[in-house]
Motif scaffolding. Structure first.
Motif, short mmCIF file in Angstrom:
data_model
loop_
_atom_site.label_atom_id
_atom_site.label_comp_id
_atom_site.label_asym_id
_atom_site.label_seq_id
_atom_site.Cartn_x
_atom_site.Cartn_y
_atom_site.Cartn_z
N HIS A 117 -8.05 -10.55 8.29
CA HIS A 117 -6.83 -10.41 8.68
C HIS A 117 -6.63 -10.64 10.33
O HIS A 117 -5.96 -11.30 10.89
CB HIS A 117 -6.16 -9.22 8.35
CG HIS A 117 -4.58 -9.00 8.91
ND1 HIS A 117 -3.63 -9.63 8.37
CD2 HIS A 117 -4.15 -8.12 10.07
CE1 HIS A 117 -2.50 -9.15 8.83
NE2 HIS A 117 -2.87 -8.62 10.22
N LEU A 118 -7.76 -9.98 10.98
CA LEU A 118 -7.74 -9.94 12.45
C LEU A 118 -8.17 -11.47 12.83
O LEU A 118 -7.64 -11.95 13.84
CB LEU A 118 -8.89 -9.20 13.18
CG LEU A 118 -8.79 -7.57 12.97
CD1 LEU A 118 -9.91 -6.70 13.50
CD2 LEU A 118 -7.27 -7.37 13.80
N MET B 232 -3.40 -8.60 3.23
CA MET B 232 -3.18 -7.22 3.63
C MET B 232 -2.10 -7.26 4.82
O MET B 232 -2.34 -8.28 5.67
CB MET B 232 -4.43 -6.68 4.40
CG MET B 232 -4.35 -5.11 4.83
SD MET B 232 -6.00 -4.55 5.28
CE MET B 232 -6.73 -4.11 3.65
N LYS B 233 -1.21 -6.54 4.72
CA LYS B 233 0.03 -6.78 5.72
C LYS B 233 -0.24 -6.12 7.12
O LYS B 233 -1.33 -5.32 7.08
CB LYS B 233 1.23 -6.06 5.29
CG LYS B 233 1.78 -6.76 3.97
CD LYS B 233 3.15 -6.10 3.35
CE LYS B 233 3.44 -6.75 2.09
NZ LYS B 233 4.87 -6.24 1.74
N CYS B 234 0.32 -6.43 7.82
CA CYS B 234 0.11 -5.80 9.35
C CYS B 234 0.18 -4.49 9.62
O CYS B 234 -0.48 -3.82 10.20
CB CYS B 234 0.91 -6.43 10.48
SG CYS B 234 0.78 -8.34 10.40
N ASP B 235 1.37 -3.84 9.14
CA ASP B 235 1.50 -2.32 9.04
C ASP B 235 0.33 -1.55 8.44
O ASP B 235 -0.18 -0.42 8.95
CB ASP B 235 2.57 -1.90 8.50
CG ASP B 235 2.94 -2.49 7.09
OD1 ASP B 235 2.14 -3.17 6.61
OD2 ASP B 235 4.13 -2.09 6.64
N VAL B 236 -0.25 -2.10 7.25
CA VAL B 236 -1.43 -1.44 6.65
C VAL B 236 -2.81 -1.69 7.42
O VAL B 236 -3.31 -0.57 7.67
CB VAL B 236 -1.57 -2.10 5.27
CG1 VAL B 236 -2.79 -1.45 4.51
CG2 VAL B 236 -0.38 -1.89 4.37
N VAL B 237 -2.79 -2.82 7.99
CA VAL B 237 -3.95 -3.03 8.84
C VAL B 237 -3.89 -2.17 10.09
O VAL B 237 -4.91 -1.49 10.49
CB VAL B 237 -3.83 -4.35 9.23
CG1 VAL B 237 -5.01 -4.72 10.45
CG2 VAL B 237 -4.22 -5.38 8.10
#
Length: 209
Positions: free
Chosen positions: A29-30, A1-6
């Motif tokens: 992701h975190l 999962m990409k940063c902008d999505v997260v």
């Protein structure tokens, strides 16, 4: 999962509105993305429920530092207690004292420097009290040929922080002049004449005043 999505999902994640699968992906992701983790902390004022490995190491380091501080505090408390006990012992020992003063309780220094005889007494681990009386020494014709000072030990006060010393000096007037100190302890009587010890008498068998 990409940063902008997260980051788009983080508001819903914080309100517990995302699905279980999304929650797992966001948690994952975190753990690995410091920027998103910091973004989440600034947004909510709290960290993720599961700490990343780096934070776990920091927590262990903090725990070790806390243990060291506790040990240092304990050592400081022990030192304070020892000093307090020593102060109490000194206070009691000095306030009460003992009427039995032994010769070994006092360090003696005596001698002669040119025409002056001297005597110094320093207590070992405390302070002492002496009563003194000086008399003239006369020959058979009544001529004064010297002085005799009697020093009788009265009390010895023990204590770590108690110090006290005494000293005397007398001028020797002529070759035949006598300068004499008689020191009366509980166990011995010492006679010092013109800076020399001339008599040491054991008095332990004698009745005490």
């Amino acid at each position: 999962m990409k940063c902008d999505v997260v980051r788009d999902l983080l508001p819903s994640y914080a309100d517990r509105l995302t699905s279980g699968e999304s929650n797992r992906e966001i948690d994952k992701h975190l753990k690995t993305c410091e920027n998103c983790r910091q973004y989440y902390q600034e947004m909510t004022g709290e960290g993720p429920e599961i700490l990343p490995k780096a934070d776990v190491k920091d927590a262990a380091l903090l725990a070790g530092m806390r243990k060291k501080r506790k040990r240092a505090l304990l050592a400081a408390v022990i030192v304070i207690l020892i000093l307090a006990a020593g102060g109490l012992w000194t206070f009691i020992g000095y306030s009460v004292g003992s009427s039995k003063v032994l010769a070994e309780d006092v360090k003696l220094s005596y001698g002669r420097k040119e025409d002056t005889a001297y005597l110094e007494m320093e207590p070992r681990g405390g302070a002492f009290e002496f009563s003194s009386f000086t008399e003239k020494i006369q020959d058979s014709s009544g001529n004064i040929i010297g002085t005799r000072t009697r020093l009788k030990a009265q009390r010895f006060r023990k204590g770590w922080f108690v110090k006290g010393s005494m000293g005397w000096k007398n001028e020797i007037e002529g070759g035949d002049y006598i300068c004499e100190w008689v020191l009366e302890f509980s166990d011995k009587t010492l006679t010092i004449r013109n800076g020399k010890l001339i008599s040491e008498k054991d008095t332990t068998s004698l009745p005490q005043d």
